[in-house]
Design an enzyme around this catalytic site. Structure first.
Site, PDB file in Angstrom:
ATOM      1  N   GLU A 211       0.844  -1.207   0.000  1.00  0.00           N
ATOM      2  CA  GLU A 211       0.000   0.000   0.000  1.00  0.00           C
ATOM      3  C   GLU A 211       0.876   1.253   0.000  1.00  0.00           C
ATOM      4  OE1 GLU A 211      -2.774  -0.107   3.232  1.00  0.00           O
ATOM      5  OE2 GLU A 211      -3.941   1.582   2.483  1.00  0.00           O
ATOM      6  N   GLY A 252      -8.759   4.959   6.978  1.00  0.00           N
ATOM      7  CA  GLY A 252      -9.598   4.831   8.159  1.00  0.00           C
ATOM      8  C   GLY A 252      -8.954   3.916   9.185  1.00  0.00           C
ATOM      9  N   ALA A 253      -8.239   2.870   8.707  1.00  0.00           N
ATOM     10  CA  ALA A 253      -7.696   1.892   9.639  1.00  0.00           C
ATOM     11  C   ALA A 253      -6.177   1.819   9.667  1.00  0.00           C
ATOM     12  CB  ALA A 253      -8.270   0.505   9.335  1.00  0.00           C
ATOM     13  N   SER A 254      -5.498   2.333   8.642  1.00  0.00           N
ATOM     14  CA  SER A 254      -4.025   2.338   8.695  1.00  0.00           C
ATOM     15  C   SER A 254      -3.470   3.568   8.012  1.00  0.00           C
ATOM     16  CB  SER A 254      -3.454   1.063   8.062  1.00  0.00           C
ATOM     17  OG  SER A 254      -3.571   1.113   6.661  1.00  0.00           O
ATOM     18  N   THR A 255      -2.188   3.816   8.273  1.00  0.00           N
ATOM     19  CA  THR A 255      -1.521   4.965   7.654  1.00  0.00           C
ATOM     20  C   THR A 255      -0.134   4.540   7.201  1.00  0.00           C
ATOM     21  OG1 THR A 255      -1.060   7.324   7.935  1.00  0.00           O
ATOM     22  CG2 THR A 255      -0.563   5.937   9.819  1.00  0.00           C
ATOM     23  N   GLN A 256       0.347   5.139   6.104  1.00  0.00           N
ATOM     24  CA  GLN A 256       1.648   4.764   5.555  1.00  0.00           C
ATOM     25  C   GLN A 256       2.536   5.983   5.364  1.00  0.00           C
ATOM     26  OE1 GLN A 256      -1.310   3.684   3.873  1.00  0.00           O
ATOM     27  NE2 GLN A 256      -1.168   1.808   5.071  1.00  0.00           N
TER      28      GLN A 256
HETATM   29  N1  LIG Z   1     -14.842  13.762   2.594  1.00  0.00           N
HETATM   30  C1  LIG Z   1     -14.369  12.867   3.453  1.00  0.00           C
HETATM   31  C2  LIG Z   1     -14.178  11.531   3.043  1.00  0.00           C
HETATM   32  C3  LIG Z   1     -13.681  10.639   3.991  1.00  0.00           C
HETATM   33  N2  LIG Z   1     -13.402  11.042   5.232  1.00  0.00           N
HETATM   34  C4  LIG Z   1     -12.842  10.137   6.226  1.00  0.00           C
HETATM   35  O1  LIG Z   1     -11.595   9.694   5.755  1.00  0.00           O
HETATM   36  C5  LIG Z   1     -11.356   8.372   6.212  1.00  0.00           C
HETATM   37  C6  LIG Z   1     -11.237   7.442   5.078  1.00  0.00           C
HETATM   38  O2  LIG Z   1     -10.165   7.696   4.350  1.00  0.00           O
HETATM   39  P1  LIG Z   1      -9.891   6.679   3.167  1.00  0.00           P
HETATM   40  O3  LIG Z   1      -8.577   7.041   2.631  1.00  0.00           O
HETATM   41  O4  LIG Z   1     -11.023   6.578   2.250  1.00  0.00           O
HETATM   42  O5  LIG Z   1      -9.761   5.320   4.026  1.00  0.00           O
HETATM   43  P2  LIG Z   1      -9.994   3.832   3.597  1.00  0.00           P
HETATM   44  O6  LIG Z   1      -9.330   3.615   2.309  1.00  0.00           O
HETATM   45  O7  LIG Z   1     -11.431   3.477   3.655  1.00  0.00           O
HETATM   46  O8  LIG Z   1      -9.242   3.074   4.771  1.00  0.00           O
HETATM   47  P3  LIG Z   1      -7.893   2.200   4.769  1.00  0.00           P
HETATM   48  O9  LIG Z   1      -7.003   2.800   3.748  1.00  0.00           O
HETATM   49  O10 LIG Z   1      -7.346   2.339   6.143  1.00  0.00           O
HETATM   50  O11 LIG Z   1      -8.306   0.812   4.463  1.00  0.00           O
HETATM   51  C7  LIG Z   1     -12.574   7.927   6.963  1.00  0.00           C
HETATM   52  O12 LIG Z   1     -12.302   8.077   8.314  1.00  0.00           O
HETATM   53  C8  LIG Z   1     -13.644   8.868   6.499  1.00  0.00           C
HETATM   54  O13 LIG Z   1     -14.566   9.088   7.521  1.00  0.00           O
HETATM   55  C9  LIG Z   1     -13.570  12.352   5.590  1.00  0.00           C
HETATM   56  O14 LIG Z   1     -13.268  12.711   6.735  1.00  0.00           O
HETATM   57  N3  LIG Z   1     -14.061  13.256   4.703  1.00  0.00           N
HETATM   58 CA   LIG Z   2      -7.097   3.729   1.745  1.00  0.00          CA
END
Ligand SMILES: Nc1ccn([C@@H]2O[C@H](COP(=O)(O)OP(=O)(O)OP(=O)(O)O)[C@@H](O)[C@H]2O)c(=O)n1
Ligand SMILES: [Ca+2]
Length: 552
Positions: A211, A252-256
């Site tokens: 990722e 939402g669950a991890s950061t890189q």
């Molecule tokens: N306009 C937006 C869109 C998303 N979010 C927040 O941004 C985070 C999601 O970011 P994203 O990069 O979409 O995470 P995912 O890909 O779903 O998660 P991960 O990469 O950890 O699997 C979530 O907390 C969501 O609530 C936000 O604050 N404002």
């Molecule tokens: Ca993501």
């Protein structure tokens, strides 16, 4: 032999002459004019010297050559008619799934910067890991976006269009928590993707390392940092500059965090990746922090707060400085403690629900969040947090996903006038201090789930960057918050597809050193120089009167 000068003398005649010399000049002129006119009428042309004739022919041929040169440059070397290829990637994140359609000209497959995003579709509902209790519904949730892709891609190309699904931290957590549910979710997703008219290439959970690495490849590909042709190649070889940008992704669950460090170090080999791209070697540092995406970080914080305050809590309500004053939220304690990110916490509480009440206190919120970063033990020369190796930060960073969503909401992403760290802090501090009823009224168009968490998210981003990675006031300006680069979203999906379709060659593909535009430009410039030289030579030989007399 003299040429016929009548009309030229008239054009360059100095006004206001009335002396005898003028009169004699006028007489000579009218005599010449009459002679010339008589010659024209009788058809007797003035004779030209051979040198002039040759020069004239040469001039004419040169002009023809210049026109031919430009015509050839424009037509012969112009890009061939576009034969477009397509690719689809589904980003199955912890909070939601996004489908991206990319396109690129078939004959330029191995060039840099030619692939671009042409469609994005947000899948309705939660991320696929959210279907752990109804795994058979995970696949069908993607159907609507797949239909949208069918409309964008010409039907005769459906069969040859690859489709990939990569799942990230949400599915990593689900597979730690309930492996069989994670497998079932992936099977359901695979079934749906196989039933679409595209060329199914796999649905899998990608590692945190992948990722980070693919996010780094995406942004550097889109920023043109791998491009090493023509002048840039020369420039790079002269300066040997570190031309890539680091990548910061917050999900939402991890950061890189991924970048090319200044010094090579083998302290923590699991954090180092080696790439050879377009004929150049890259040693890249990357680390993915599971549970440090912004949703899981909030869960961790709430679980920590809950554990710390149960002894003093009179009832099940908890004051939270990271939510606005007047904001209230109820959460199930069993849900909170279900995630592997919070499961290490104590399980027994005298109540099943937790009532959260916002305080809107940024400073207190930062202190609260700080507890998530353990800085006490570092087995390496330098660390980020939790004993994880981090080499000294180097160069510019592109920060995307939730880094961008949050900072963009807070109006803190300006590239024209970069905002200093203290200004960023004060903006978030005053946003957190605003009462919830006011925030809700002003930003009524924004989803409540997002809006209620921007105070926490802003504080969390600053804690992660300042305390976690140790960005300072000085290198803060090197972080660029980006949503898109051109038409493509910054994220890992493009890099993933480029890699799986072998579109990034290890060696630089053989091709013309100059782009079509630079080639045509150079041709035009050379032609102009040629014309100027010829004109100069002609003037030298011809020695027109005006130059001889210094009139002009
Ligand atoms: N306009 C937006 C869109 C998303 N979010 C927040 O941004 C985070 C999601 O970011 P994203 O990069 O979409 O995470 P995912 O890909 O779903 O998660 P991960 O990469 O950890 O699997 C979530 O907390 C969501 O609530 C936000 O604050 N404002
Ligand atoms: Ca993501």
């Amino acid at each position: 032999m003299e040429m016929w000068h009548g009309p030229r003398e008239q054009i360059f005649r100095t006004p206001g002459l009335s002396s005898a010399s003028e009169k004699s000049h006028m007489r000579t002129w009218s005599r010449r004019w009459e002679q010339g006119w008589a010659k024209a009428v009788t058809g007797t042309k003035p004779k030209m010297s051979w040198t002039r004739k040759i020069l004239l022919i040469l001039g004419f041929l040169s002009a023809l050559a210049v026109i031919a040169l430009i015509a050839v440059a424009v037509t012969q070397n112009k890009p061939l008619l576009k034969n477009i290829k397509y690719g689809i990637v589904l980003d199955a994140g912890s909070s939601h799934t996004n489908l991206y359609v990319y396109e690129w000209p078939a004959e330029k497959e191995n060039d840099t910067g030619v692939v671009q995003q042409v469609e994005e579709c947000k899948v309705e509902g939660p991320g696929i890991s959210g279907y752990s209790h109804a795994t058979e519904k995970a696949g069908p949730s993607l159907a609507q976006c797949l239909r949208q892709a069918e409309e964008v891609i010409p039907s005769k190309q459906h069969q040859e269009t690859p489709v990939y699904l990569g799942a990230t931290a949400g599915m990593r957590l689900l597979s730690l928590q309930n492996k069989s549910a994670a497998d079932k979710v992936l099977s359901s997703v695979e079934k749906t993707l196989r039933s679409a008219p595209f060329n199914f290439q796999g649905a899998r959970i990608i590692s945190g390392q992948e990722e980070g690495a693919y996010g780094w490849i995406t942004i550097n590909y889109l920023l043109g940092n791998f491009k090493q042709s023509g002048w840039t190649k020369l420039l790079h070889s002269l300066k040997s500059i570190s031309e890539t940008s680091g990548a910061l992704d917050l999900g939402g669950a991890s950061t890189q965090i991924t970048f090319v460090p200044n010094e090579l170090s083998s302290e923590s080999p699991e954090n180092l990746l080696y790439f050879r791209l377009y004929g150049k070697d890259y040693l890249v540092y990357t680390h993915s922090f599971l549970c440090y995406g912004k949703d899981q970080a909030l869960q961790q914080k709430l679980a920590t707060d809950l554990e710390a305050s149960t002894s003093t809590m009179e009832n099940s309500s908890l004051l939270d400085p990271c939510f606005h004053q007047g904001y209230q939220r109820t959460i199930n304690i069993s849900d909170l403690l279900k995630s592997p990110c919070t499961s290490a916490k104590k399980k027994q509480f005298p109540f099943s629900q937790l009532y959260i009440q916002g305080e809107g206190d940024y400073q207190k919120c930062r202190r609260n969040i700080q507890k998530l970063f353990n800085k006490t033990n570092c087995p390496y020369s330098s660390c980020s947090f939790n004993g994880i190796y981090l080499p000294p930060l180097q160069g510019d960073f592109g920060a995307f996903s939730a880094f961008y969503f949050v900072m963009n909401f807070l109006n803190l992403t300006s590239e024209q006038s970069p905002i200093a760290l203290d200004k960023v802090t004060s903006t978030i501090e005053s946003f957190c201090a605003r009462p919830w009823h006011e925030v809700k009224t002003v930003y009524h168009q924004i989803k409540e789930k997002y809006l209620s968490e921007y105070c926490f998210s802003g504080a969390y981003i600053l804690s992660l960057l300042e305390n976690g990675y140790e960005f300072t006031e000085k290198n803060w300006q090197r972080i660029h918050f980006l949503g898109k680069i051109g038409s493509s979203d910054a994220g890992w999906t493009l890099g993933y597809m480029l890699n799986l379709t072998n579109m990034i060659p290890a060696e630089e593909p053989a091709g013309p050193p100059l782009s079509h535009g630079s080639y045509v430009g150079l041709m035009v410039l050379c032609s102009l120089v040629l014309v100027a030289v010829l004109l100069f030579v002609w003037l030298l030989f011809h020695k027109p009167k005006c130059l001889q007399k210094g009139i002009v």
